[in-house]
Design an enzyme around this catalytic site. Structure first.
Site: not given
Length: 427
Positions: A308, A379
């Site tokens: 993580d 993105c």
């Protein structure tokens, strides 16, 4: 019954029911059923997805009781039928109606008459169905015309203005060029360009990266060049993100959010497979994609591990020369490839995502050596997740400075929507 339309229906229903990713589900269904015209299937699926809100707007004018009571199976069929009638000039009206009704007999029995009536009603009354008034409600008008959730229209209008927002939305509904990243471990740009051209593909060099080619033609992933790892499919802006970090041979590099691994592999090629790249992702099964691609491309310098990005790893303290943080984001920059993103709901305009992105940067910066570089990329086309995150990180860390940043925008940069920010940790 037409198999091409049946496969398109399967894909659209799976997306509607289970939020499947369009590109993955398309490839899966085409591989299973092997329709004789995959190009038609893709055109129909992406056409319906790109225009879903508009198609529902049209249908709301044709169905007296509205769409609320229409089940998913007939609704998907109606969208397919209206899309063919409204946008696919190659499909005669009788074929669009008859094939949709025939398919309904297989997957929505008892609704054939209803579907036939609605589609014929469209043919009779289509000239009377007009877009909402752009003057009275600009957001509603743009939402219907380009099929975007209103929250996205509002967000972009606030950040970019109405005129630029419409340009972005129009570009997001266009089919993107296919770009590939040349694997310089096995070939070079000119040699690969020549090889693919000889196979009948139309090939041109990239505009932003010396490692990118744009390719037109079918069967690219069935070529020997692909099988032997001479290239990978990757948008040019994504390649530029890896190049902006500028890893060098023998560098120690961390990719904090690596899967599916395009930028990780691009960096391995940039360092000529000489160095150390640690690739982390929160989902262990996704790291298998990097293993498979590494083998195809001939890359051995990458090690992967589940992790993580917000959780500190003491063993990495001041280990890396370069770090890439390609953070989890709203994905608004890749709508051209995944139009289903247009219909996702975000009640906070991406603020919760921004908090997570910042937390990953806060953690990653501890792994970077003094004098090292960190690239933050997403993105998406959302300043809340991009400039605002980078600025807040710099505000909190005076030992970092921003050297370069760029927001790529579809329609203006001929790429996906992509944000890149390179920071340096001061000596």
């Amino acid at each position: 019954m037409d198999l091409n339309r049946r496969v398109a229906y399967n894909v659209l229903l799976e997306i509607e029911r289970n939020d499947a990713y369009s590109n993955i589900e398309l490839n899966k269904q085409i591989d299973i059923h092997k329709p004789d015209s995959p190009a038609f299937v893709r055109e129909l699926v992406y056409g319906v997805l790109e225009n879903k809100i508009y198609l529902d707007y049209v249908l709301s004018h044709l169905i007296v009781k509205g769409l609320k009571g229409v089940k998913k199976q007939p609704l998907v069929l109606l969208r397919m039928g209206i899309y063919q009638l409204a946008f696919m000039n190659s499909v005669p009206e009788y074929a669009a109606v008859n094939e949709t009704v025939t398919l309904a007999g297989k997957v929505a029995r008892g609704r054939e008459g209803f579907i036939n009536g609605v589609l014929r009603g469209y043919i009779k009354n289509k000239q009377d169905i007009t877009l909402p008034s752009a003057v009275q409600d600009t957001v509603y008008y743009l939402s219907v015309k380009y099929s975007f959730e209103p929250w996205i229209v509002n967000l972009w209008c606030e950040q970019y203005g109405k005129e630029k927002t419409e340009e972005i939305m129009k570009a997001c509904n266009e089919t993107p060029k296919l770009s590939i990243r040349v694997n310089r471990l096995k070939t070079d740009v000119d040699s690969l360009k020549e090889s693919l051209s000889e196979l009948g593909f139309r090939v041109e060099k990239g505009k932003l990266s010396e490692n990118v080619l744009f390719v037109q033609g079918t069967g690219l992933l069935e070529t020997e060049e692909y099988r032997t790892g001479m290239f990978s499919v990757q948008d040019e802006s994504s390649v530029v993100a890896a190049e902006t970090l500028s890893p060098k041979p023998e560098d120690k590099v961390i990719d904090m959010c690596a899967a599916p691994g395009g930028k990780t592999l691009a960096m391995a090629e940039l360092i000529n497979n000489r160095g150390y790249i640690k690739a982390f992702d929160v989902y262990e099964h996704k790291l298998e994609l990097i293993h498979r691609e590494s083998e195809r491309l001939g890359i051995t310098c990458i090690t992967t591990d589940q992790g993580d990005g917000t959780v500190y790893n003491e063993s990495l303290e001041c280990w890396a020369d370069k770090i890439l943080v390609d953070g989890p984001c709203s994905g608004l920059g890749v709508i051209r490839r995944k139009p289903e993103i247009k219909y996702k709901k975000l009640t906070d305009n991406g603020k919760s995502l921004a908090e997570k992105q910042l937390a990953i940067l806060e953690n990653a910066c501890r792994y970077l050596k003094a004098g090292g570089y960190m690239v933050y990329s997403t993105c998406t086309i959302n300043r809340i997740e991009n400039d605002d995150v980078a600025d807040e990180f710099i505000r909190r860390h005076s030992n970092f400075e921003i050297e370069y940043r760029k927001q790529f925008i579809p329609g203006l940069d001929e790429t996906d929507g992509f944000y890149i920010c390179r920071m340096k940790k001061k000596e």
